[in-house]
Design a protein around this motif. Structure first.
Motif, PDB file in Angstrom:
ATOM      1  N   TYR A 184     -44.909  85.385  -3.267  1.00  0.00           N
ATOM      2  CA  TYR A 184     -44.537  84.002  -2.966  1.00  0.00           C
ATOM      3  C   TYR A 184     -43.120  83.685  -3.430  1.00  0.00           C
ATOM      4  O   TYR A 184     -42.401  82.937  -2.766  1.00  0.00           O
ATOM      5  CB  TYR A 184     -45.538  83.045  -3.632  1.00  0.00           C
ATOM      6  CG  TYR A 184     -45.268  81.595  -3.295  1.00  0.00           C
ATOM      7  CD1 TYR A 184     -45.700  81.061  -2.086  1.00  0.00           C
ATOM      8  CD2 TYR A 184     -44.575  80.756  -4.173  1.00  0.00           C
ATOM      9  CE1 TYR A 184     -45.449  79.734  -1.766  1.00  0.00           C
ATOM     10  CE2 TYR A 184     -44.328  79.442  -3.853  1.00  0.00           C
ATOM     11  CZ  TYR A 184     -44.758  78.936  -2.655  1.00  0.00           C
ATOM     12  OH  TYR A 184     -44.507  77.629  -2.338  1.00  0.00           O
ATOM     13  N   PHE A 185     -42.692  84.231  -4.561  1.00  0.00           N
ATOM     14  CA  PHE A 185     -41.379  83.916  -5.114  1.00  0.00           C
ATOM     15  C   PHE A 185     -40.295  84.902  -4.667  1.00  0.00           C
ATOM     16  O   PHE A 185     -39.219  84.930  -5.249  1.00  0.00           O
ATOM     17  CB  PHE A 185     -41.448  83.864  -6.643  1.00  0.00           C
ATOM     18  CG  PHE A 185     -42.131  82.633  -7.158  1.00  0.00           C
ATOM     19  CD1 PHE A 185     -41.439  81.449  -7.318  1.00  0.00           C
ATOM     20  CD2 PHE A 185     -43.490  82.663  -7.451  1.00  0.00           C
ATOM     21  CE1 PHE A 185     -42.077  80.307  -7.778  1.00  0.00           C
ATOM     22  CE2 PHE A 185     -44.125  81.521  -7.921  1.00  0.00           C
ATOM     23  CZ  PHE A 185     -43.420  80.339  -8.081  1.00  0.00           C
ATOM     24  N   LYS A 186     -40.565  85.691  -3.661  1.00  0.00           N
ATOM     25  CA  LYS A 186     -39.528  86.525  -3.070  1.00  0.00           C
ATOM     26  C   LYS A 186     -38.807  85.731  -1.982  1.00  0.00           C
ATOM     27  O   LYS A 186     -39.385  84.847  -1.354  1.00  0.00           O
ATOM     28  CB  LYS A 186     -40.129  87.804  -2.488  1.00  0.00           C
ATOM     29  CG  LYS A 186     -40.764  88.715  -3.528  1.00  0.00           C
ATOM     30  CD  LYS A 186     -41.265  89.984  -2.890  1.00  0.00           C
ATOM     31  CE  LYS A 186     -41.962  90.876  -3.920  1.00  0.00           C
ATOM     32  NZ  LYS A 186     -41.036  91.314  -4.968  1.00  0.00           N
ATOM     33  N   TRP A 187     -37.559  86.082  -1.781  1.00  0.00           N
ATOM     34  CA  TRP A 187     -36.774  85.391  -0.746  1.00  0.00           C
ATOM     35  C   TRP A 187     -37.072  86.063   0.583  1.00  0.00           C
ATOM     36  O   TRP A 187     -36.580  87.156   0.879  1.00  0.00           O
ATOM     37  CB  TRP A 187     -35.293  85.474  -1.074  1.00  0.00           C
ATOM     38  CG  TRP A 187     -34.495  84.409  -0.368  1.00  0.00           C
ATOM     39  CD1 TRP A 187     -34.934  83.546   0.587  1.00  0.00           C
ATOM     40  CD2 TRP A 187     -33.126  84.081  -0.576  1.00  0.00           C
ATOM     41  NE1 TRP A 187     -33.947  82.703   0.994  1.00  0.00           N
ATOM     42  CE2 TRP A 187     -32.810  83.010   0.291  1.00  0.00           C
ATOM     43  CE3 TRP A 187     -32.141  84.588  -1.417  1.00  0.00           C
ATOM     44  CZ2 TRP A 187     -31.546  82.439   0.351  1.00  0.00           C
ATOM     45  CZ3 TRP A 187     -30.889  84.016  -1.353  1.00  0.00           C
ATOM     46  CH2 TRP A 187     -30.587  82.960  -0.491  1.00  0.00           C
ATOM     47  N   ARG A 188     -37.872  85.411   1.404  1.00  0.00           N
ATOM     48  CA  ARG A 188     -38.344  86.002   2.637  1.00  0.00           C
ATOM     49  C   ARG A 188     -37.691  85.357   3.853  1.00  0.00           C
ATOM     50  O   ARG A 188     -37.042  84.313   3.756  1.00  0.00           O
ATOM     51  CB  ARG A 188     -39.863  85.863   2.728  1.00  0.00           C
ATOM     52  CG  ARG A 188     -40.620  86.629   1.659  1.00  0.00           C
ATOM     53  CD  ARG A 188     -42.088  86.284   1.683  1.00  0.00           C
ATOM     54  NE  ARG A 188     -42.335  84.892   1.331  1.00  0.00           N
ATOM     55  CZ  ARG A 188     -43.525  84.311   1.363  1.00  0.00           C
ATOM     56  NH1 ARG A 188     -44.575  85.003   1.761  1.00  0.00           N
ATOM     57  NH2 ARG A 188     -43.674  83.050   1.011  1.00  0.00           N
ATOM     58  N   GLU A 189     -37.911  85.964   5.014  1.00  0.00           N
ATOM     59  CA  GLU A 189     -37.413  85.471   6.291  1.00  0.00           C
ATOM     60  C   GLU A 189     -38.598  85.144   7.197  1.00  0.00           C
ATOM     61  O   GLU A 189     -39.673  85.733   7.072  1.00  0.00           O
ATOM     62  CB  GLU A 189     -36.520  86.509   6.970  1.00  0.00           C
ATOM     63  CG  GLU A 189     -35.238  86.823   6.214  1.00  0.00           C
ATOM     64  CD  GLU A 189     -34.410  87.869   6.927  1.00  0.00           C
ATOM     65  OE1 GLU A 189     -34.958  88.499   7.875  1.00  0.00           O
ATOM     66  OE2 GLU A 189     -33.236  88.065   6.557  1.00  0.00           O
ATOM     67  N   ASP A 190     -38.381  84.206   8.125  1.00  0.00           N
ATOM     68  CA  ASP A 190     -39.429  83.864   9.065  1.00  0.00           C
ATOM     69  C   ASP A 190     -39.326  84.748  10.305  1.00  0.00           C
ATOM     70  O   ASP A 190     -38.558  85.721  10.340  1.00  0.00           O
ATOM     71  CB  ASP A 190     -39.345  82.380   9.437  1.00  0.00           C
ATOM     72  CG  ASP A 190     -37.989  82.013  10.050  1.00  0.00           C
ATOM     73  OD1 ASP A 190     -37.175  82.930  10.273  1.00  0.00           O
ATOM     74  OD2 ASP A 190     -37.757  80.819  10.295  1.00  0.00           O
ATOM     75  N   ALA A 191     -40.108  84.440  11.325  1.00  0.00           N
ATOM     76  CA  ALA A 191     -40.122  85.263  12.538  1.00  0.00           C
ATOM     77  C   ALA A 191     -38.797  85.215  13.290  1.00  0.00           C
ATOM     78  O   ALA A 191     -38.474  86.146  14.034  1.00  0.00           O
ATOM     79  CB  ALA A 191     -41.260  84.808  13.467  1.00  0.00           C
ATOM     80  N   ALA A 192     -38.030  84.158  13.104  1.00  0.00           N
ATOM     81  CA  ALA A 192     -36.724  84.031  13.758  1.00  0.00           C
ATOM     82  C   ALA A 192     -35.588  84.588  12.915  1.00  0.00           C
ATOM     83  O   ALA A 192     -34.422  84.313  13.209  1.00  0.00           O
ATOM     84  CB  ALA A 192     -36.444  82.562  14.098  1.00  0.00           C
ATOM     85  N   ARG A 193     -35.920  85.352  11.860  1.00  0.00           N
ATOM     86  CA  ARG A 193     -34.926  85.974  10.982  1.00  0.00           C
ATOM     87  C   ARG A 193     -34.101  84.947  10.232  1.00  0.00           C
ATOM     88  O   ARG A 193     -32.938  85.172   9.894  1.00  0.00           O
ATOM     89  CB  ARG A 193     -33.992  86.891  11.781  1.00  0.00           C
ATOM     90  CG  ARG A 193     -34.700  87.890  12.676  1.00  0.00           C
ATOM     91  CD  ARG A 193     -35.370  88.986  11.889  1.00  0.00           C
ATOM     92  NE  ARG A 193     -34.405  89.797  11.157  1.00  0.00           N
ATOM     93  CZ  ARG A 193     -34.740  90.829  10.385  1.00  0.00           C
ATOM     94  NH1 ARG A 193     -36.034  91.143  10.234  1.00  0.00           N
ATOM     95  NH2 ARG A 193     -33.816  91.521   9.756  1.00  0.00           N
ATOM     96  N   ARG A 194     -34.681  83.797   9.934  1.00  0.00           N
ATOM     97  CA  ARG A 194     -33.996  82.759   9.168  1.00  0.00           C
ATOM     98  C   ARG A 194     -34.480  82.789   7.723  1.00  0.00           C
ATOM     99  O   ARG A 194     -35.674  82.928   7.463  1.00  0.00           O
ATOM    100  CB  ARG A 194     -34.255  81.372   9.772  1.00  0.00           C
ATOM    101  CG  ARG A 194     -33.656  81.182  11.148  1.00  0.00           C
ATOM    102  CD  ARG A 194     -33.982  79.814  11.704  1.00  0.00           C
ATOM    103  NE  ARG A 194     -35.425  79.630  11.818  1.00  0.00           N
ATOM    104  CZ  ARG A 194     -36.000  78.545  12.331  1.00  0.00           C
ATOM    105  NH1 ARG A 194     -35.255  77.548  12.776  1.00  0.00           N
ATOM    106  NH2 ARG A 194     -37.312  78.449  12.402  1.00  0.00           N
TER     107      ARG A 194
END
Length: 318
Positions: A184-194
């Motif tokens: 949860y506390f990782k910096w992730r991206e959504d499906a649109a690479r944002r």
């Protein structure tokens, strides 16, 4: 099939009463009325117009009345030519004479049409939920420039006052949460690479809620985080902190821990038998009752306060 297509194009929905149509389709389309009924109707019509029907004293024969009773009434298309303002939705009907079953079927169709128009009028103009692009990366850049850059806008003293901890301790907590198995506390991206919310943003909103006890959306404009997300961050922050630091800090000291603390404080302070330092903090009591204000007011403060006492070791283990 043509009638189904015409019904769907007219009412914008599929025909739902086919079972009724299968019941009434084989029945007689026109029910002959009694001769007395037609005779009485013609007599009333003749009397109201003051005219004679024929040369036989105004009395029609039985054969004529029977033929009139069995004759086909005016068709729907012919009636429509006489009345061009008739509703176009009635094109699916090919007769104007309805038996009881057809009248029941027509009533159901009209009720369905009225209900469809009511639903379209009530809910057709409802606005959809607005999507707001709040730009999470912009909130992260603003937070880094304010506190965590090489030349931050605010000093370490201001950080200590607002976060109730040092900058180094806060960054250590963020690093441990980032490396936690919970992603949860990782910096992730959504499906649109944002890019989504950074670990700094999530930990900042959690610490601020715990520090000030304010509403969850108090930092929405600053950290670009909605109320629901802020509450979710706080819940995950508390769970991860308990999992990471629970075995070390969130437990009672045992005999080994007490012996280590006594030895450490004797070496540092030269005071044997010292478990920790007594730290006092005066917490302002805004809603203190009037009857208690005298005993909770000190002369050097001038306001009502509660003294909070805590025992802390030199390394802040307790």
């Amino acid at each position: 099939m043509r009638a189904h297509e015409e019904y769907k194009s007219t009412f914008k929905s599929t025909f739902q009463y086919e079972h009724v149509w299968r019941i009434v389709k084989d029945g007689p389309m026109y029910s002959p009325q009694s001769l007395g009924h037609w005779s009485t109707k013609k007599a009333r019509t003749s009397e109201s117009l003051g005219a004679h029907t024929d040369s036989y004293n105004g009395t029609p024969s039985v054969d004529t009345e029977y033929n009139e009773a069995r004759s086909r009434p005016m068709g729907h298309k012919a009636a429509k030519k006489k009345d061009p303002t008739q509703n176009n939705r009635e094109n699916i009907l090919e007769d104007t004479t309805l038996d009881p079953a057809e009248e029941f079927f027509m009533t159901m169709v009209q009720n369905q049409h009225i209900a469809a128009e009511f639903i379209q009028t009530s809910y057709g103009n409802a606005q959809r939920r607005r999507s707001i692009n709040i730009e999470h990366v912009a909130g992260h850049i603003q937070l880094v420039n304010d506190y965590f850059s090489t030349e931050p806008v605010y000093t370490d003293e201001m950080f200590r006052w607002r976060f109730r901890m040092r900058n180094e301790l806060f960054l250590r907590i963020v690093t441990n949460l980032r490396n936690h198995p919970d992603v949860y506390f990782k910096w992730r991206e959504d499906a649109a690479r944002r890019k989504g919310l950074s670990p700094l943003q999530k930990c900042t909103t959690s610490i601020r809620q715990l520090t000030y006890g304010g509403p969850a959306d108090q930092l929405d404009e600053y950290l670009r985080m909605s109320e629901t997300t802020a509450l979710e961050c706080l819940s995950n922050f508390c769970q991860c902190v308990m999992q990471i630091y629970g075995r070390v800090y969130l437990r009672k000291p045992n005999a080994t821990d007490i012996g280590r603390l006594l030895e450490m404080h004797e070496q540092i302070h030269g005071f044997p038998g010292m478990l920790g330092s007594l730290d006092c903090m005066h917490w302002a009591w805004k809603n203190c009752p009037v009857a208690w204000r005298a005993q909770y007011t000190r002369g050097n403060h001038g306001y009502q306060a509660i003294v909070l006492e805590a025992v802390a070791s030199a390394d802040l283990w307790i």
